[in-house]
Every structure is written in C-alpha cells, then in structure tokens.
Motif scaffolding. Structure first.
Motif, mmCIF file in Angstrom:
data_model
loop_
_atom_site.group_PDB
_atom_site.id
_atom_site.type_symbol
_atom_site.label_atom_id
_atom_site.label_comp_id
_atom_site.label_asym_id
_atom_site.label_seq_id
_atom_site.Cartn_x
_atom_site.Cartn_y
_atom_site.Cartn_z
ATOM 1 N N GLY A 70 -9.984 71.423 74.069
ATOM 2 C CA GLY A 70 -10.413 72.971 74.246
ATOM 3 C C GLY A 70 -10.751 73.480 73.167
ATOM 4 O O GLY A 70 -11.018 74.682 72.884
ATOM 5 N N VAL A 71 -11.105 72.631 72.048
ATOM 6 C CA VAL A 71 -11.419 73.446 70.601
ATOM 7 C C VAL A 71 -12.966 73.091 70.429
ATOM 8 O O VAL A 71 -13.496 71.878 70.732
ATOM 9 C CB VAL A 71 -10.719 72.360 69.562
ATOM 10 C CG1 VAL A 71 -11.048 73.089 68.139
ATOM 11 C CG2 VAL A 71 -9.055 72.867 69.916
ATOM 12 N N ALA A 72 -13.439 74.139 69.738
ATOM 13 C CA ALA A 72 -15.096 73.853 69.568
ATOM 14 C C ALA A 72 -14.946 73.118 68.340
ATOM 15 O O ALA A 72 -14.187 73.676 67.273
ATOM 16 C CB ALA A 72 -15.769 75.125 69.300
ATOM 17 N N VAL A 73 -15.774 72.027 68.280
ATOM 18 C CA VAL A 73 -15.860 71.292 67.092
ATOM 19 C C VAL A 73 -17.431 71.370 66.351
ATOM 20 O O VAL A 73 -18.547 71.318 67.085
ATOM 21 C CB VAL A 73 -15.838 69.687 67.658
ATOM 22 C CG1 VAL A 73 -16.217 68.775 66.582
ATOM 23 C CG2 VAL A 73 -14.662 69.427 68.216
ATOM 24 N N VAL A 74 -17.382 71.710 65.113
ATOM 25 C CA VAL A 74 -18.617 72.126 64.636
ATOM 26 C C VAL A 74 -18.580 70.891 63.536
ATOM 27 O O VAL A 74 -17.828 71.096 62.441
ATOM 28 C CB VAL A 74 -18.728 73.196 63.973
ATOM 29 C CG1 VAL A 74 -20.059 73.444 63.189
ATOM 30 C CG2 VAL A 74 -18.513 74.271 64.995
ATOM 31 N N SER A 75 -19.426 69.781 63.702
ATOM 32 C CA SER A 75 -19.192 68.621 63.157
ATOM 33 C C SER A 75 -20.487 68.371 61.939
ATOM 34 O O SER A 75 -21.808 68.677 62.202
ATOM 35 C CB SER A 75 -19.130 67.697 63.971
ATOM 36 O OG SER A 75 -19.374 66.242 63.025
ATOM 37 N N ASN A 76 -20.335 67.704 60.927
ATOM 38 C CA ASN A 76 -21.315 67.487 59.954
ATOM 39 C C ASN A 76 -21.318 65.659 60.019
ATOM 40 O O ASN A 76 -22.077 65.427 59.295
ATOM 41 C CB ASN A 76 -20.741 67.744 58.465
ATOM 42 C CG ASN A 76 -21.808 67.301 57.348
ATOM 43 O OD1 ASN A 76 -22.999 67.616 57.529
ATOM 44 N ND2 ASN A 76 -21.387 66.617 56.398
ATOM 45 N N ALA A 77 -20.685 65.200 60.715
ATOM 46 C CA ALA A 77 -20.506 63.716 61.034
ATOM 47 C C ALA A 77 -21.737 63.204 62.077
ATOM 48 O O ALA A 77 -22.314 64.017 62.661
ATOM 49 C CB ALA A 77 -19.186 63.233 61.611
ATOM 50 N N ARG A 78 -22.166 62.041 61.431
ATOM 51 C CA ARG A 78 -23.369 61.635 62.313
ATOM 52 C C ARG A 78 -23.208 60.938 63.730
ATOM 53 O O ARG A 78 -23.878 60.895 64.500
ATOM 54 C CB ARG A 78 -23.974 60.490 61.594
ATOM 55 C CG ARG A 78 -23.224 59.137 61.380
ATOM 56 C CD ARG A 78 -24.150 57.870 61.121
ATOM 57 N NE ARG A 78 -23.448 56.731 61.197
ATOM 58 C CZ ARG A 78 -22.901 56.050 60.205
ATOM 59 N NH1 ARG A 78 -22.824 56.710 59.186
ATOM 60 N NH2 ARG A 78 -22.190 54.929 60.605
ATOM 61 N N SER B 56 -15.826 69.616 60.950
ATOM 62 C CA SER B 56 -15.518 68.393 60.933
ATOM 63 C C SER B 56 -16.180 67.870 59.515
ATOM 64 O O SER B 56 -17.491 67.865 59.652
ATOM 65 C CB SER B 56 -15.766 67.610 62.066
ATOM 66 O OG SER B 56 -15.790 65.980 61.652
ATOM 67 N N GLY B 57 -15.524 67.608 58.611
ATOM 68 C CA GLY B 57 -16.428 66.647 57.335
ATOM 69 C C GLY B 57 -15.747 65.151 57.374
ATOM 70 O O GLY B 57 -15.857 64.609 56.141
ATOM 71 N N LEU B 58 -15.401 64.692 58.451
ATOM 72 C CA LEU B 58 -14.836 63.560 58.469
ATOM 73 C C LEU B 58 -15.949 62.288 58.421
ATOM 74 O O LEU B 58 -17.095 62.365 58.664
ATOM 75 C CB LEU B 58 -14.084 63.265 59.980
ATOM 76 C CG LEU B 58 -12.970 63.881 60.389
ATOM 77 C CD1 LEU B 58 -12.662 64.131 61.904
ATOM 78 C CD2 LEU B 58 -11.723 63.768 59.474
ATOM 79 N N ASP B 59 -15.144 61.258 57.715
ATOM 80 C CA ASP B 59 -16.117 59.980 57.707
ATOM 81 C C ASP B 59 -16.801 59.632 58.981
ATOM 82 O O ASP B 59 -15.751 59.630 59.971
ATOM 83 C CB ASP B 59 -15.381 59.100 56.989
ATOM 84 C CG ASP B 59 -15.392 59.332 55.652
ATOM 85 O OD1 ASP B 59 -16.088 59.748 54.884
ATOM 86 O OD2 ASP B 59 -14.504 58.460 54.655
ATOM 87 N N ALA B 60 -17.794 58.862 59.121
ATOM 88 C CA ALA B 60 -18.110 58.566 60.425
ATOM 89 C C ALA B 60 -17.265 57.431 60.964
ATOM 90 O O ALA B 60 -17.295 57.184 62.038
ATOM 91 C CB ALA B 60 -19.482 58.012 60.265
#
Lengths: 348, 348, 348, 348
Positions: D97-105, D79-83
């Motif tokens: 059921g998906v693994a979320v690897v996030s860069n959002a805060r 996830s490179g989504l905006d906050a």
C-alpha cells in the motif's frame, strides 16, 4: 635465454611486465600466472588490457596458469601480486628453487631480503646469501613506487653531503593505485590528500636502501623523513616536492652540481633496461608527468626546480614513472643485475 | 545602499565580484569598469562569462565604463584589475575620494596599506589613517589566493603557540591563473611544479598579516616560510600541504584542538559574507577541492590530515576556495568590515 | 636525401613534423622556418616544445629562418603554417620551384590542388600537372584532421556499395586546436559542442577526396554529409560517431566484412610512414583515444561499434590520431608518395 | 507532511534524493533504506557521501533500515535501487500500500506503469488506475537519464510537426554510471564509445513517453530512434547531439521558434521542484555541462546549436543534468505531481 614467469600477470603491474618483456634479449616469458578465476583461459580473455600499446602476440594466446611453482617450469618469476597473497606465494616459489623478483611490499623489510635499486645499492644483493632457500631460490624486492624517485635523488646527496632530514609531498598518479583503482568520480578535477599506508613506506624504505651493509645485515641510514602523500588526476608519473637538510648546509647550486655530475655505476655495462641517464636535470617549468615521465623509456628520473629552502636548506622537485621505474621496470633491472652477477640458475 | 563599482569587471575576478554582489544587502553595483576595448558595450557582450551560475540580469545590460574615477559615480570600488594596470588606476580612485578594496598585488606590501583578513588582523585596518588621500579615499587589499588558506590555519597556531617555521607545498587550481590562463594542453592529466612569483608571495605576505601593529606600522611576524607551488587540473580550490615548527613543540592532537576550538571574531556580527565557520576540520580523506572548496559558500577554510611531523613537528592539509575566500569573497568581506567600522563615506 | 624545410616549425603541427622527420630515410631537414619574431634564434629557444618526446638534437641548435624561399635552400617544404599566412607563403615557395606539402586549409579546395590521402585517392596526384608553377614547384594538401578518419572509413564502403548520406558527430581532441588553443578552464570536466568552421570542412572535403578524376578535374562525389563537432578533454585522437546510408542497404555485418577485408594499395611498397594496416577493426569498448590513437605510430585508423542503424542503415565509431594521421603524418605520407612517383625534383 | 522513505539511500541516486529532499515543503524523510550490510548503522557511517554539498544534519544520524515495507512506516518511497534488486522490492512496497516513485528501469516498460515526465505526459499518470495493488500502492517511474533530455526536446517538436526519425549521439557524464562506476584509468583524457544497454533504452523509452493514452494503454509513438552512446570525462550533465526528421520538413529557424515558445504545463502551479523554465535556448558555444547543467537547480534542459541538417532536416544539441533532471529530481517532480493529483494516501 632464462625462462621466466609472471605472477599476477593480468593485473596492472603484471601487464607492464608483459609489455616490458616483449623482445627482451635475456628473458623469455614461458608462463603467465594469475588467480584461479583466470587460470585456463587465454591471456587475452583473462586480462582487461589497459596498456597504451597493443598486447604482444606471444602473450595473447598464452594459457594462463595458477600461481604455483608446480604449474610453471621457470628459472625466475616476476611478481606483480597483490600484497594480500604475495607473501606466501613468493615463499613457495623461492622454496622451489626459483628466483623471485618481486614488486610486492611483503618481504621488502625482511632482514635478509635486498630492497634493491641497482644504481644505488647493488651491494645489498649480497643479502641473498643469507637466505636459506634451496639452490636457485631467493627473493629480491624493489621499493614502493613513490620511494624510488625520492631515493634516486637523495642517494647522490647522501654520498656527497649526508642527508639529515627530508620533507616530501607527493602528487601521485592514478596508475599507482592499480586497476580499477581510484573511481573517476573521486578524482576528476580533484585532489585527494590521503593514500593509505604510503607515508609510512616513504619514511622507512629509504633508510634501508641507503643503509650500509655490515656483517649483521643492513644498518639503516640515519635520517628523518616526513611524507605527505596526495593523489592527483595524472595517468603515469609521481611528482614529489622535496626539501632536505644536508650536513654542511650546501647551497642549491652545489646540490645541483652534484646531481648533474652523478653517474650511474651501471653506465656502459649493457644492462638492457638501464637508461642512458638514470637522473636528468630539467630546466624551465619541469619536471612534469606528461612531458618527462617517459624519459629513458620510463627509467630516467627527472629533477628540477632546485632552489635554496629557507627552512631546511635545499628544495627541488623529482619525477619518476611509477609503473616503470617504480614497479615493473625497476624489478626488471633488478633481475638483469642478478643475471649479470650470476645469481640466476638455469634449471635443467 | 553604498554605491559600488567593479574595476576589471569582465575578468575572472571581476565576474566573481558580479556574482557575489548579486543581491547584496549593503552594496549596490552601479558601475562596471573594464578596458577601453570593452567600454561602451553592454556587459553581456563585453564579457566572456565563465562563472557556473548565470549572469545576473541587472549586470547583463549594464553598459561597461572605463576604469576612471570620472566615469563612475561610486563610493567604493572593488578592484579585480591585472597587476599591470592596477597600481595607477587604484591610486587615481583613492585620489578621487573613493574607497578602493583591491585584490591586486600592487599595494599589498605598501607600509600604510592594510593586507587584511577580517577574521585575523582586523586591527590592521587602522593603517588607513596613515593614508593621505582626500576624504573617503583609501586603499585596502586582500592577500594572494594561496596565502589566505595558509594564514587562516597559521593564525590560531601562532596565537596559541608561536609559529617558528613553515614548509608548504601547494596544489593550486586553474582559476587562480585567470582566463584564458593555463592552456589545456599543458595541464590535462598533468602537474606543473612552477607558478611564477607565487612562492615569494607566500613567503612574505603572511609575515605582514600576522605581524603586530605598532606606532610605526606593521612589524612583520618573525617566522620563516618556504613554499613550493604547483598547478594541478582542478577548477577551484587550492590545496596546501603544510608542515610547521611551533614553539613548545605541541603534538598534532594539541594543534587539532586549538584549530577546532578557534572561533572567528566576526561570529555573530552579521557581516553578510562572513561564513558561519571560518575554519572547519574535516575527517577521512579530505580536504578535497571538489568536496570542500564550496563550504560556507566558498568562505570556509577546511583543514584535515593533522599529524605529527618527524621533521618539523606537525603537518596538515589546508583547502580554501581561491576565487572566493582567496579573491573576490575576501575583498567583499574586507569591504563589509570597512562599512561596519564606518570607514566608507557615502558621497552625495 | 631530399632537402626539406618546415614552415611554421615552432607551432604544434611544425613540432610534430620535426618529431616525425627525426631519422627519416629520405628527407633531411635543412631549414626550420617560423615568424620574424623567431627567426635568428636557435630552435630550442624559439620553440615552446610540447611534444611528449624530447626535441631531437639536430633540431635543438638549428637557427630558425624566415618563411621565405630565398631563406631556405630546399627541394620540398612541409607547411604547418596558420591559415592566416599559409596561402601566400605557400604560393611563394611553389613559385620558386619548391614542392609544397601543406597541412593548411588555404589551397585544399583549389581545382588543381590534390587533396590527398595516399591510400584513398593517389590518382589525384595527377592534378599537379595542371599547376603552372616553375619546374619543381607544386602544392599538395592533406585534409582537415577530422576529415581523414571519416574518409578512411567511408572509402571502402563507397567503393563496395556507394555512400549516399553520412551523419557524423565528432569528439575532437585538444591538440587539434593548436597551442595555446583551448583554455583549461573551458574544457576540464566539460564538453564544448562548437568548433568554428569544422562542420563545413567535414561536409565538403570528403566529396573532393572521394570524387573521380576526369579530364576537367575532380568531380565531387555525390553524397550528403552532416556533421556536428564537439571538443572533449582528450589530448590526441578524434573520435567520430558515424551513421551512413549506403546504396543497396547492406547490413552491419556486410559493412564490417568490407572494412576488415579492405587492403591499402600502399601495402608492401615500402613507404616509410605507411602503417602496416591503414584500418583496424577493434572489438569490445573501443575505439578509444588513449588506447588506440597511437596504433601504427598514429597512422592506423581504428573502427569499432559497427551496428545496424534503424535510421540511416549502418553506424560505427572511427578514431584517428589528429596530429599524426590527421596532420603531420598524413602530409609526410603524401610527400613519400610524391617521391615514389618521381615528382620531387632535387635542385642542384 | 507526507512521510517518505528512500530505497537505496546510500547509493549515488539515493544520496541525491537525500540532498534534494532537504527542506522539502511536502515530503518528510522518515526512513533511509539500504542493503543488509548497511542496516543498523547511522547514515553517515553507512554511506560514502559523494555529493558536493554537505550531508544534511537530519540524515547524518538517521539509522539505516532494511529495504522492506515492514521496516518503514511511510506513505511513499523513492527508489534509487539497482536494477538487480529493484524489481521485487518495489513490488513488495506497492503490495503493502505504499506509493513507489522509482528511478530504476525494471518497471518502466510495464504496460500499466507510467513512464512519466510531468511536463510532457502528465496524462499517463492515469495508468496507475490499472494497477491492482492494495489501496495506496502504485508504481510510477521516470525515464533513463539519457532519455529525459532527448524527450524534453522532442516533445514540443512532436506536437508542432510530428517527429519521424531521430539520430542521437550522447556524451554522457560519469555520475550516470553510479559509484564507484567508471575507473579513472579508463576515462581520464579519454572517451569510451560504449555504454551497456543504453542505446536500447534511448530507442524505446521515448516512444512510450510520447505515445498516446488510449483505452487499452499507451500507444507507442511512431518514430524511429537510433542512438550511439559515449562516456566522457565530465562529472554531471549529459550532452546529446540530435538530428531529427520532422513531418513537413520545417527549417532550423522554425524549430527554434517552437522550442523558444514552448511553455511547460506545470508553469505557475507551484510544484516545488518544477523549474521556472523547463527548456532554455542557449546561444554561442553552449550548451556545455559545466556551464549549463545546473540551470534551474538541475531541472532545466538546455538546447543550442540549432541548425539545418542536410541529411535529416534539423540538428541541435541538448544538455540535461543526469542525476537531477535525469534521476532523483525527475522522480521528485513525479511525486509532487502525484500529490497534486491526490494520488498519495497518507496512511494513519
């Protein structure tokens, strides 16, 4: 004092109007107009001030109005509006008997609207007599920021020799794109060889400015212009590499002499914004934006690197300050000429 | 493996040679030569490394030698020497039977020295047969960094149509001036429209490269070139705004088609440094230094903004990486071509 | 009028002296001194002028002299000399009965030499009485460019609360490194976290400036300063991120109030170079070099981002113009204070 | 291969994911998600590609989907989504059921969400067992771009000595603000000493990362952090000037030794994105963004200028690549650790 308003006062050009009008001997700013979003707020809150000098005190607390004639009790407006809205708003003001001095592109090529550089084609001001607005209403425009420097250099050559063809490559400053304008990620350490619509303006506007005034309007000058426009990481100052084919094929030395000896018809007439020298020749490694754009408070155009060109005849480099000479300062000088000519009516 | 030395190894071009030769399949760097001041020191101490990638380990501890044939046991040298000293040193190496592949300007215009771009004029390599150095000795040069991009674009057009006249305005990167080169106070937020000697090189070198080889040497191509050279605050990548007059006056669309369809004669021949595409056409707002200079590891030349030019016929923008394609990478490709042709002798 | 000379007139600081002294009401520049290489040439030829405003006419044709007392018939000299030569030359002038107002670092920490900021420690000027030069001879110095802004912010806090410890990180402008200074390849799009000798100056100079004057000289202030100095791609204006531990642990709000209410002791005394406000508090996203360095013609120090600091107590950001307030302008103000105090003798 | 999707694929971070995942041995990108405005278009049209390397061919023609679990048949999303939108969308994916690897805060400080730097706190990955999403669903985050470099430097010192207090001043790159981000008129030749929300993140995130894992979750580390954040005209690479108070008051030499001898626990485990050296010590005038940000393909953190600090004890300068180590590269390494630990389920 003539009561003036500024349309688009919170934008980049509008802010430059505010800065240049600070302490002006003839024009008193009585209204700052902007979008509905800004109207009703003090200017200091409505405006993200990006000029290098501080906001004048008189502007700071001024309440921003809408850009509509009924909201402004003024004799003249300076328009720094975006082209998207300038066309209709400027007509509304002219229709209300207000003199409109515009930096927007919308009416520049209208047949009865002067596209004016006071040193070059002051006679074109007569076009306003063809305009049919109520008393006091008129529209006068100044050229695109990249056009002005080019025309200032071409005009003496056109008069002395006749310009047949022009090739120009621009290196344009960031402030020409307004604010927020160019994202820093696109331009830091970079050059972008594309500016939408710019090349077409440079190919057409000079023909009108250098054209002759006849009974039927302006007869465009007969010359061919080709422009390649690039954006460079410079704050203020458009640099233009110009090559020209001139009638009679004069040498670079002859061209330089003509440019050095050219004198502005405004010299000694006391127009507040007119620079002492409208053109200066710079030697050495100039002209350069950081060193020369501010010459004559941004109103002097600098020319250098004058050389023979084996392809077109003569080549040189022109530099002009794009937000002063090429926008707000140019419009201000237009207005000063209009006042001198008695064209601006002071409404009761 | 061919044993190579680098002359001027601590300078900007020399460092680029070191970087590009790291892991090269054919050339093994066995000597790093520099000035007397540096000789005797490990390379990491002699050199203010300014490349963006780290110094290769093999170079780091290498003891710098003098730039003299007796100090280097090599088959070939790459010369990144300053023009002030390159002329004599390169002759000394050639005289000692070493193949000299030079980026310096000193011998470029010598009648018996190839000014080589392998994709464009590989036949000019035959000129070395006219050189009279002892066995193995020869001098081969690559063009000035601003010449290469221009010629890469002109060559397909010259072949397809015939180039009659060229007008070019350059926006050149800082790395082209070497190190320390341009003071930051002169160029940050600025443009300098003057680069000493550059315009003359651009007007003359392409004529030799695009010239035909005859019994008496290279017959310069018959075309007229006019250049205006500027320095811009860009690290790597020379941008050039080019207008051309072509025989038969083809349209921009025809020119674009020729450029798109042109194929490098090196394609598929396995030269290590040859890019997959020697020319690429970019759409949109390119080519731009930061986005396109590194295409093909810096060896691909990018062309865009192809348009009709009302003055000369067709105009476009060329971008090439000045320290790779325009200097060390170009020289390296020259050397690879020389090896393929069997010109480089491995000394016992 | 007091007859003044400029030592090191062709350098970056010397040029700023020339620019700031143009039209000065008290000081008349009668001598421009530089190295032997420049002596005998007109200033315009000896000098690579890099100021943004044009060279004053009076300076342009002035013949440059050597930097020796016998070559200059002056009452006072401003020294913009490099530290490598400043020490001896300044002593020679003082020894010849000339008042030396120096920007060089050589004599700053001498026990009998004032390290002066007129708004902060004007009483230190009394130190010159301890100097033993012939009548009229004396040496007065201003601090390093990065010291001034810091001390201007610390002084009101030291007076109000007592400063115990200071941590400062600087983001320093390119003009602080002189000309040619920092190579563009080292700093465009980059930051360099090292400036030789700078951190030590920032740790020691404030202690002397903020120290008390006693019978035996200046007693250094008792505080601990730690500096980390970086160079950033900015033309003019040093930005400093400061954290302070103050006696009594006042809040950010209390600190801001003290800074807002502080008034310069020079206010209303008519010193030509003294700004209306020596300190200004800026709101929003400032202070920023391009927006605020020129406040008060470069003599006003801007402070913003005042916040509580969980580690040291209070933190803020200071900005000052490094070549004006931090160099030539600071020295000029020193000289104006010296004249007001009657310390400068007009020689017959 | 694990089938992955990218959320916010057209943004600055999303593009970096696309670039870094090109040729990845474990992850196959099968879905590129973006806003409704982009969905349905080929990626090359939906995206203003601003990476320095060309768009991978596989991405170019990929049709962009909505950011909804039903639109993507994937095992894991980056996830490179905006906050502004990340919070809910990421929960929807975890709920599916998906693994979320996030860069959002958004979820960084959630009690059951790991705020992960694989070299520093890999044990925190155990927190996902506390998450209650359906099988395969989980959320794992990486820290803010300015936090990572700081923590990488602090962790070895915290382990060796115990960190008590930290003062940090950042000089942050433009790419950290996304695209279009900072207007060029605000930052060319300038510094902006304000980045909204940044200082608070730097004060809190390190406490969680360096905290200990207990039965009840992460116990924040006990240290005080004060940050002053500035924006500088640099493309990539955050520079941070750090001062620390350490238990036992070790010298700079002792601190340097600890940093030099520290070894990443990931060394030799074959994680694709893990750099050979997670920390490198640089000498001389580094670390500098243009010279060192790309070390270890952007995953190596560089430290230099290690000195005694008279105020806090020891000071140094840290540099890390903000869009690689500080965003997409960090997230990718998180995902590789998750795969190694067997946490990522391949859905049928």
């Amino acid at each position: 004092m003539i009561r003036v308003g500024i349309l688009g006062a919170t934008g980049a050009v509008g802010q430059t109007f505010v800065r240049l009008l600070d302490g002006h001997p003839t024009f008193e700013v009585v209204a700052l107009g902007a979008s509905e979003r800004s109207a009703g707020k003090p200017y200091r809150e409505a405006c993200n001030w990006t000029q290098d000098q501080p906001m004048p005190d008189w502007a700071s607390g001024e309440i921003v109005t809408a850009c509509a004639p009924e909201a402004m009790d003024v004799d003249l407006v300076f328009s720094g509006l975006d082209a998207g809205v300038a066309g209709e708003i400027e007509k509304a003001f002219a229709g209300a008997g207000v003199a409109v001095v515009s930096n927007a592109r919308n009416h520049r090529m209208d047949a009865d609207v002067p596209l004016l550089i006071p040193e070059i084609n002051p006679d074109h001001l007569a076009l306003v007599e063809r305009q049919t607005w109520p008393e006091g209403g008129m529209i006068v425009t100044n050229p695109n920021c990249s056009t002005v420097g080019l025309v200032m250099a071409l005009a003496p050559l056109h008069e002395a020799f006749g310009v047949e063809a022009v090739h120009v490559v621009t290196l344009q400053a960031l402030s020409g794109a307004g604010y927020p304008g160019v994202p820093s990620l696109d331009i830091l350490g970079n050059v972008v060889p594309y500016i939408g619509g710019e090349e077409a303006k440079m190919a057409s506007e000079p023909l009108k400015i250098l054209g002759g005034l006849s009974a039927s309007g302006v007869e465009p000058a007969e010359m061919t212009i080709s422009a390649q426009c690039t954006r460079v990481p410079v704050i203020d100052g458009h640099t233009e590499c110009v090559s020209v084919r001139l009638a009679g094929a004069p040498s670079a030395a002859e061209v330089e002499q003509v440019l050095r000896e050219w004198r502005s018809p405004l010299a000694g007439r006391g127009l507040h914004t007119a620079p002492e020298a409208a053109i200066q020749i710079v030697d050495g490694t100039g002209p350069q934006p950081r060193r020369h754009a501010s010459a004559g408070n941004g109103m002097t155009v600098s020319i250098g690197q004058i050389q023979d060109c084996p392809v077109l005849g003569v080549k040189f480099v022109v530099l002009s300050h794009n937000t002063v000479r090429g926008a707000a300062g140019g419009a201000l000088l237009n207005a000063e000429l209009m006042v001198e000519r008695g064209l601006v009516r002071q409404r009761p």
